[in-house]
Design an enzyme around this catalytic site. Structure first.
Site, PDB file in Angstrom:
ATOM      1  N   HIS A 115      46.503  51.761  29.484  1.00  0.00           N
ATOM      2  CA  HIS A 115      46.989  50.522  30.091  1.00  0.00           C
ATOM      3  C   HIS A 115      46.427  50.417  31.501  1.00  0.00           C
ATOM      4  O   HIS A 115      46.572  51.351  32.297  1.00  0.00           O
ATOM      5  CB  HIS A 115      48.522  50.551  30.130  1.00  0.00           C
ATOM      6  N   ILE A 118      48.175  45.268  35.477  1.00  0.00           N
ATOM      7  CA  ILE A 118      49.616  45.403  35.688  1.00  0.00           C
ATOM      8  C   ILE A 118      50.159  46.391  34.665  1.00  0.00           C
ATOM      9  O   ILE A 118      50.131  46.120  33.464  1.00  0.00           O
ATOM     10  CB  ILE A 118      50.341  44.051  35.547  1.00  0.00           C
ATOM     11  N   ILE A 159      44.691  45.594  28.822  1.00  0.00           N
ATOM     12  CA  ILE A 159      44.227  45.161  30.132  1.00  0.00           C
ATOM     13  C   ILE A 159      45.037  43.921  30.507  1.00  0.00           C
ATOM     14  O   ILE A 159      44.883  42.859  29.915  1.00  0.00           O
ATOM     15  CB  ILE A 159      42.705  44.937  30.154  1.00  0.00           C
ATOM     16  N   GLU A 160      45.940  44.075  31.463  1.00  0.00           N
ATOM     17  CA  GLU A 160      46.980  43.082  31.724  1.00  0.00           C
ATOM     18  C   GLU A 160      46.780  42.376  33.061  1.00  0.00           C
ATOM     19  O   GLU A 160      46.760  43.010  34.119  1.00  0.00           O
ATOM     20  CB  GLU A 160      48.354  43.749  31.676  1.00  0.00           C
ATOM     21  N   VAL A 161      46.624  41.049  32.982  1.00  0.00           N
ATOM     22  CA  VAL A 161      46.500  40.150  34.139  1.00  0.00           C
ATOM     23  C   VAL A 161      45.404  40.632  35.087  1.00  0.00           C
ATOM     24  O   VAL A 161      45.621  40.907  36.268  1.00  0.00           O
ATOM     25  CB  VAL A 161      47.850  39.974  34.864  1.00  0.00           C
TER      26      VAL A 161
END
Length: 265
Positions: A115, A118, A159-161
């Site tokens: 991750h 974010i 892959i967040e924001v």
């Protein structure tokens, strides 16, 4: 993806060929709906993926589960948990721990998903719940972290924001799968929460999410109907309208008189 459940090799082999779909959901009903809709990948709580009926309702959904590193004190505990979940029906395990732990688990042939961007369990280090990688320096760090996951043996990274162009450039340069939550269409899968898609009444919907149905209004309607039904029941009991003869059982002819004689008239 319907029919046979994809393997890790299938997903890696599909990189760059098409956008896959990914959901986070929490119930058997949502799992069944995901299966019927052809959802490719799901993030599922451990108790759901281990449910005895989970694979009956979602036989072809590639299902990741996991807990954050805050729930474990050692890599060995992580490994035991991973084994339990894979035996229960999971296909991959989420890991927010160190690269050393990721590498340790990958060496034991556990399909690990990392991750970046974010990461709720580590958000304080990146300034809280806000976009990551909006300048060159932080974007390079996101790339380096994705590359480190690949080198550690992970199969994929949420892959967040992260800016679309950054995520796209990273995906093009690495063999690892990138699953995008608010990071654009240049990745290998689009990832949303079922509760956001269904509009289930949260006070704030994330910018990256899209509402497709208004379940909050439906839940309110159903609650109003529930209250109305209960009120009608109360009124029927008070008026004597319930129970009706059809709701009751009777005695055979002559048996009630025998009963009365038996208890003394």
């Amino acid at each position: 993806m319907t029919g046979q459940r994809p393997t890790v090799a299938d997903l890696l082999g599909a990189k760059g060929k098409r956008q896959m779909t990914m959901l986070r959901y929490f119930s058997l009903d949502e799992a069944a709906a995901a299966e019927a809709a052809g959802i490719d990948i799901a993030s599922v709580p451990p108790d759901l993926v281990a449910h005895s009926r989970y694979r009956d309702v979602a036989p072809s959904v590639f299902s990741m589960t996991g807990k954050t590193h805050l729930d474990y004190g050692s890599a060995d505990e992580y490994l035991r948990f991973c084994g339990e979940m894979l035996n229960a029906g999971a296909d991959a395990l989420y890991c927010s721990s160190s690269m050393q732990t990721v590498e340790y688990l990958a060496r034991e042939h556990i399909p690990i998903v990392g991750h970046v961007g974010i990461v709720p369990a580590r958000a304080t280090w990146t300034g809280g719940f806000r976009a990551v990688g909006r300048d060159a320096e932080t974007a390079i760090r996101v790339y380096e972290e994705c590359k480190a996951y690949q080198e550690a043996g992970a199969i994929a990274v949420e892959i967040e924001v992260v800016p679309d162009e950054v995520a796209r450039a990273i995906s093009e340069r690495l063999d690892i799968l990138l699953w995008s939550m608010g990071s654009g269409a240049g990745c290998d899968a689009q990832y949303l929460f079922a509760e956001d898609i269904l509009g289930e009444g949260k006070t704030r919907v994330p910018r990256h999410a899209k509402i497709y149905r208004n379940f909050a209004a439906e839940y309110e309607r159903l609650q109003n109907e529930r209250v109305a039904a209960f009120k009608e029941y109360v009124a029927d009991v008070e008026s004597g309208a319930f129970p009706e003869p059809g709701h009751l059982v009777g005695m055979k002819d002559g048996e009630f008189e025998k009963f009365l004689d038996g208890i003394g008239g």
